[in-house]
Every structure is written in structure tokens, then in C-alpha cells.
Design a protein around this motif. Structure first.
Motif, PDB file in Angstrom:
ATOM      1  N   MET A 232       0.833  -1.205   0.000  1.00  0.00           N
ATOM      2  CA  MET A 232       0.000   0.000   0.000  1.00  0.00           C
ATOM      3  C   MET A 232       0.866   1.252   0.000  1.00  0.00           C
ATOM      4  O   MET A 232       2.045   1.206   0.330  1.00  0.00           O
ATOM      5  CB  MET A 232      -0.927  -0.001   1.220  1.00  0.00           C
ATOM      6  CG  MET A 232      -0.191   0.064   2.533  1.00  0.00           C
ATOM      7  SD  MET A 232      -1.262  -0.347   3.921  1.00  0.00           S
ATOM      8  CE  MET A 232      -1.976   1.223   4.265  1.00  0.00           C
ATOM      9  N   SER A 233       0.263   2.369  -0.397  1.00  0.00           N
ATOM     10  CA  SER A 233       0.980   3.646  -0.405  1.00  0.00           C
ATOM     11  C   SER A 233       0.110   4.708   0.243  1.00  0.00           C
ATOM     12  O   SER A 233      -1.070   4.842  -0.098  1.00  0.00           O
ATOM     13  CB  SER A 233       1.290   4.079  -1.843  1.00  0.00           C
ATOM     14  OG  SER A 233       2.180   3.182  -2.439  1.00  0.00           O
ATOM     15  N   PHE A 234       0.705   5.444   1.159  1.00  0.00           N
ATOM     16  CA  PHE A 234      -0.013   6.558   1.789  1.00  0.00           C
ATOM     17  C   PHE A 234       0.058   7.761   0.855  1.00  0.00           C
ATOM     18  O   PHE A 234       1.130   8.060   0.311  1.00  0.00           O
ATOM     19  CB  PHE A 234       0.626   6.890   3.139  1.00  0.00           C
ATOM     20  CG  PHE A 234       0.280   5.873   4.189  1.00  0.00           C
ATOM     21  CD1 PHE A 234      -0.782   6.088   5.045  1.00  0.00           C
ATOM     22  CD2 PHE A 234       0.987   4.682   4.288  1.00  0.00           C
ATOM     23  CE1 PHE A 234      -1.127   5.137   5.998  1.00  0.00           C
ATOM     24  CE2 PHE A 234       0.647   3.724   5.230  1.00  0.00           C
ATOM     25  CZ  PHE A 234      -0.415   3.956   6.090  1.00  0.00           C
ATOM     26  N   VAL A 235      -1.065   8.429   0.684  1.00  0.00           N
ATOM     27  CA  VAL A 235      -1.082   9.560  -0.266  1.00  0.00           C
ATOM     28  C   VAL A 235      -0.665  10.862   0.396  1.00  0.00           C
ATOM     29  O   VAL A 235      -0.350  11.831  -0.285  1.00  0.00           O
ATOM     30  CB  VAL A 235      -2.466   9.752  -0.931  1.00  0.00           C
ATOM     31  CG1 VAL A 235      -2.933   8.483  -1.616  1.00  0.00           C
ATOM     32  CG2 VAL A 235      -3.511  10.225   0.061  1.00  0.00           C
ATOM     33  N   GLY A 236      -0.667  10.912   1.703  1.00  0.00           N
ATOM     34  CA  GLY A 236      -0.314  12.141   2.410  1.00  0.00           C
ATOM     35  C   GLY A 236      -0.841  12.057   3.832  1.00  0.00           C
ATOM     36  O   GLY A 236      -1.235  10.983   4.297  1.00  0.00           O
ATOM     37  N   VAL A 237      -0.835  13.194   4.509  1.00  0.00           N
ATOM     38  CA  VAL A 237      -1.299  13.232   5.896  1.00  0.00           C
ATOM     39  C   VAL A 237      -2.522  14.142   5.961  1.00  0.00           C
ATOM     40  O   VAL A 237      -2.480  15.266   5.469  1.00  0.00           O
ATOM     41  CB  VAL A 237      -0.197  13.794   6.829  1.00  0.00           C
ATOM     42  CG1 VAL A 237      -0.708  13.904   8.262  1.00  0.00           C
ATOM     43  CG2 VAL A 237       1.049  12.929   6.773  1.00  0.00           C
ATOM     44  N   ASN A 238      -3.592  13.663   6.546  1.00  0.00           N
ATOM     45  CA  ASN A 238      -4.736  14.564   6.720  1.00  0.00           C
ATOM     46  C   ASN A 238      -5.017  14.883   8.184  1.00  0.00           C
ATOM     47  O   ASN A 238      -5.923  15.651   8.494  1.00  0.00           O
ATOM     48  CB  ASN A 238      -6.002  14.068   5.996  1.00  0.00           C
ATOM     49  CG  ASN A 238      -6.548  12.774   6.555  1.00  0.00           C
ATOM     50  OD1 ASN A 238      -5.967  12.186   7.466  1.00  0.00           O
ATOM     51  ND2 ASN A 238      -7.658  12.328   6.010  1.00  0.00           N
TER      52      ASN A 238
END
Ligand SMILES: N[C@@H](CCC(=O)N[C@@H](CS)C(=O)NCC(=O)O)C(=O)O
Length: 336
Positions: free
Chosen positions: A113-119
Motif C-alpha cells: 500500500m501507499s499513503f497519499v499524504g497526511v490529513n
């Protein structure tokens, strides 16, 4: 030759499965986004009084559905436990994980999996009953701690308590309501998880004023949406939806003003909202994808305040989650 053709056909078949095909095409064809969310944490993802899923993580699913399908309601929510969440993404059961999940090196590399960013920039904290008379985590020697299984919470505690020579016992559950129930009935002295979730769970306890969150924050928990690894286009669609929500706040575009600003906004606002701007094409989306997302759910700040901040029951301060221009860490590359 024959076996080469067979191999090719096999590969094509494989590529056709949900886990391998271009997710954007699959979502468009299906006419629905499948979004993995938590099983019920107030403010993040929980059924509201009408029985509809609502919250900060839910609105992110809605934003992606609006950007890709033009309709924020075209989402199927799949509630996932901490343990199930990664397999559900790997197997293609969900297109997107929007579920208070901490971005770590091993999760980003080892789990497909890949994290797209931090929210949400969060950290791990501890909650105790007032009558325990404890003022600091350092006083928790011998305590039993309730938390959820398969979380960074368990890992951080092991490090922190051993570094500080504190004996403790973990009681880990698979569902947040089991954890709340155990804490409510004093099966454990302490409840530990991400600070944001603690504030949420505190409100679901019998008589929340009996409980206090201790001052120490023992870890970094950068929470963010994640997609399956290896689908660059989908990764970018989801990543830029997150950026669009942050950028809209910076540009002063809200849920209610987005439509008006398409006509009367300044150059930057109009461009962002898709006027004379073809940038969405390269994402595989229409020119007004960002407008669709913002007019459906609002900008990042609006979504934060509505579900977690001052307009919510949780009243969490934005803190690190303010825009960079206001002293926080929320920063999006220019959407142009
Ligand atoms: N951020 C941590 C913890 C995430 C987490 O799932 N925490 C619990 C705290 S209440 C939760 O959200 N549970 C909801 C559920 O299991 O549905 C991680 O990624 O491991």
C-alpha cells in the motif's frame, strides 16, 4: 508461441481483477467508490442520527467520489477493524482506506500500500479515570491499558514503557466499542490510542467528566488515506483530492462559495475551480474535479471544524493541523 499467448491471456485476466486493474476505471465503471473506514469513532466515521455514515474520514471518501464520479453519495462504506484494514485494501475489497491510519515506513513498503499524504497530524495519548489520581504517564506503573490490536499504539507503548522502566499490561480489542466497554467497566485503568480518537471515545463513556487525558503525547501519528501500491494514476487522483481540500482553504474557497467563485473569483480561484484549466485531464478527471470535491464537502478547514473542531462535539484544537501559513503543517503544492 502458444504458451506465450496463454501466458499473456493469463496476465490479462489477472490485470482484470479489482486488485490489479486501473482503479479509476474500475470505480468509474462501477459507478461507486468503495471506501474502507473505521467501525465507529465519533467525528471520524460513525453513523449519524439519520443512520448515515458521517465524519472527517467519511468526507474524504465523499470528496474522492465527487472528484471522480461527480457525486459524493456514490460511496459504499466498508467498516474495517484495525486488523482487517490492510488486507481489505490489498485484496481489492476497498479502493481506498480512509481510516485513522498512521503512515509508517513498514506499512508504506511492506503491505502493498501507499499513503497519499497526511490529513491529520496526531500523537498517542492516555486517558484515565480522575479517581485514580494520576497526573502523568510516568505514574502508570503496574497499570492495565486497553487499546486496539494491530495498532501503532501497542508498538509505541512497548518502546515507551520499557525506556521508562514502567511495568504494564495490555488488553487489546478488535472493536472500538469493546474497548470502550472494557474501560467503562474498569477492566483496565488506562485507555490509550491516538489523542484525537481518545477525545472522541471519551464522549461515548458513561459520564465523560470522570475521565481525563494525561498531558504526555508519546509518538508521532501522521494519519492519512492510503491506496494499493502500483496504481500510479489512482494514487495521484486520491493524493490531489487531499491537496485540493487543503489548497481550497488557502485560496479561501468554501463549500458554499465555490460555485459563485467559478464566475467571480480571482485568477487563482477560477483556475482551481476548473475555469480555462485542463490540468484535471492528465489525472483522468474532468476540468472541474476540484470544484466537485469542494462543493460537495468543503475545504480542509471546514471539514475539520465540522467534524472534529469547534463546530463539533469534540472541540479539538487545530494545532498542527492548521495551514502552514497559520503556523501549522498543512501544506499543498500549487494546484496549477
Ligand atoms: N493510528 C493507529 C491507531 C488506529 C486505530 O484504529 N485506532 C482505534 C482507536 S479507537 C480505531 O480507530 N478504531 C476504530 C475501529 O477499529 O473501527 C494505527 O494506525 O495503528
Amino acid at each position: 508461441m502458444k504458451s506465450a499467448i496463454l501466458a499473456l491471456a493469463g496476465a490479462a485476466l489477472l490485470a482484470g481483477t479489482a486488485a490489479n486493474a486501473a482503479t479509476l476505471d474500475v470505480v468509474k465503471e462501477r459507478g461507486e467508490l468503495r471506501c474502507g473506514v473505521s467501525q465507529g469513532v465519533l467525528g471520524f466515521s460513525a453513523p449519524n442520527d439519520k443512520g448515515e455514515w458521517s465524519g472527517f474520514d467519511i468526507d474524504f471518501c465523499r470528496a474522492v467520489a465527487a472528484a471522480t464520479l461527480g457525486n459524493p453519495d456514490k460511496v459504499k462504506y466498508v467498516p474495517l477493524s484495525t486488523k482487517e484494514r490492510f488486507t481489505a485494501l490489498q485484496s481489492g475489497e476497498v479502493d481506498l482506506l480512509s481510516r485513522q491510519t498512521t503512515w509508517t515506513l513498514s506499512r508504506d513498503t511492506d503491505l502493498g500500500m501507499s499513503f497519499v499524504g497526511v490529513n491529520y497530524y496526531d500523537g498517542q495519548a492516555f486517558m484515565v479515570r480522575n479517581d485514580l489520581g494520576v497526573k502523568s504517564v510516568k505514574e502508570l506503573s503496574g497499570a492495565s491499558v486497553c487499546t486496539e490490536t494491530g495498532t501503532t499504539t501497542e508498538q509505541n507503548m512497548a518502546d515507551y514503557f520499557s525506556a521508562n522502566n514502567i511495568q504494564y499490561q495490555v488488553i487489546a480489542f478488535e472493536k472500538p466499542d469493546q474497548t470502550v466497554q472494557a474501560f467503562n467497566t474498569a477492566r483496565c485503568d488506562v485507555y490509550s490510542t491516538d489523542a484525537s480518537a481518545l477525545y472522541a471515545q471519551r464522549l461515548t463513556l458513561n459520564d465523560p467528566d470522570r475521565f481525563v487525558v494525561l498531558p504526555e503525547v508519546i509518538s508521532k501519528e501522521p494519519l492519512g488515506p492510503a491506496v494499493r501500491q502500483g496504481d500510479e494514476q489512482w494514487f495521484k487522483v486520491v493524493r490531489w483530492t487531499l491537496f485540493a481540500m487543503i489548497e481550497a482553504e488557502e485560496l479561501g474557497i468554501t463549500k458554499d462559495t465555490a460555485a459563485k467563485l467559478q464566475e467571480s473569483g480571482n485568477v487563482g480561484q477560477k483556475r482551481f475551480l476548473g475555469i480555462d484549466n485542463e490540468a484535471g485531464k492528465a489525472l483522468g478527471l474532468g476540468p472541474t474535479w476540484a470544484f466537485q470535491a469542494i462543493s460537495a464537502v468543503g475545504n480542509y478547514g471546514e471539514v475539520f471544524e465540522k467534524h472534529l473542531g469547534k463546530d463539533s462535539a469534540l472541540k479539538i484544537d487545530r494545532g498542527l493541523n492548521k495551514l502552514w501559513s497559520q503556523g501549522g503543517l498543512m501544506y499543498a503544492p500549487p494546484a496549477r
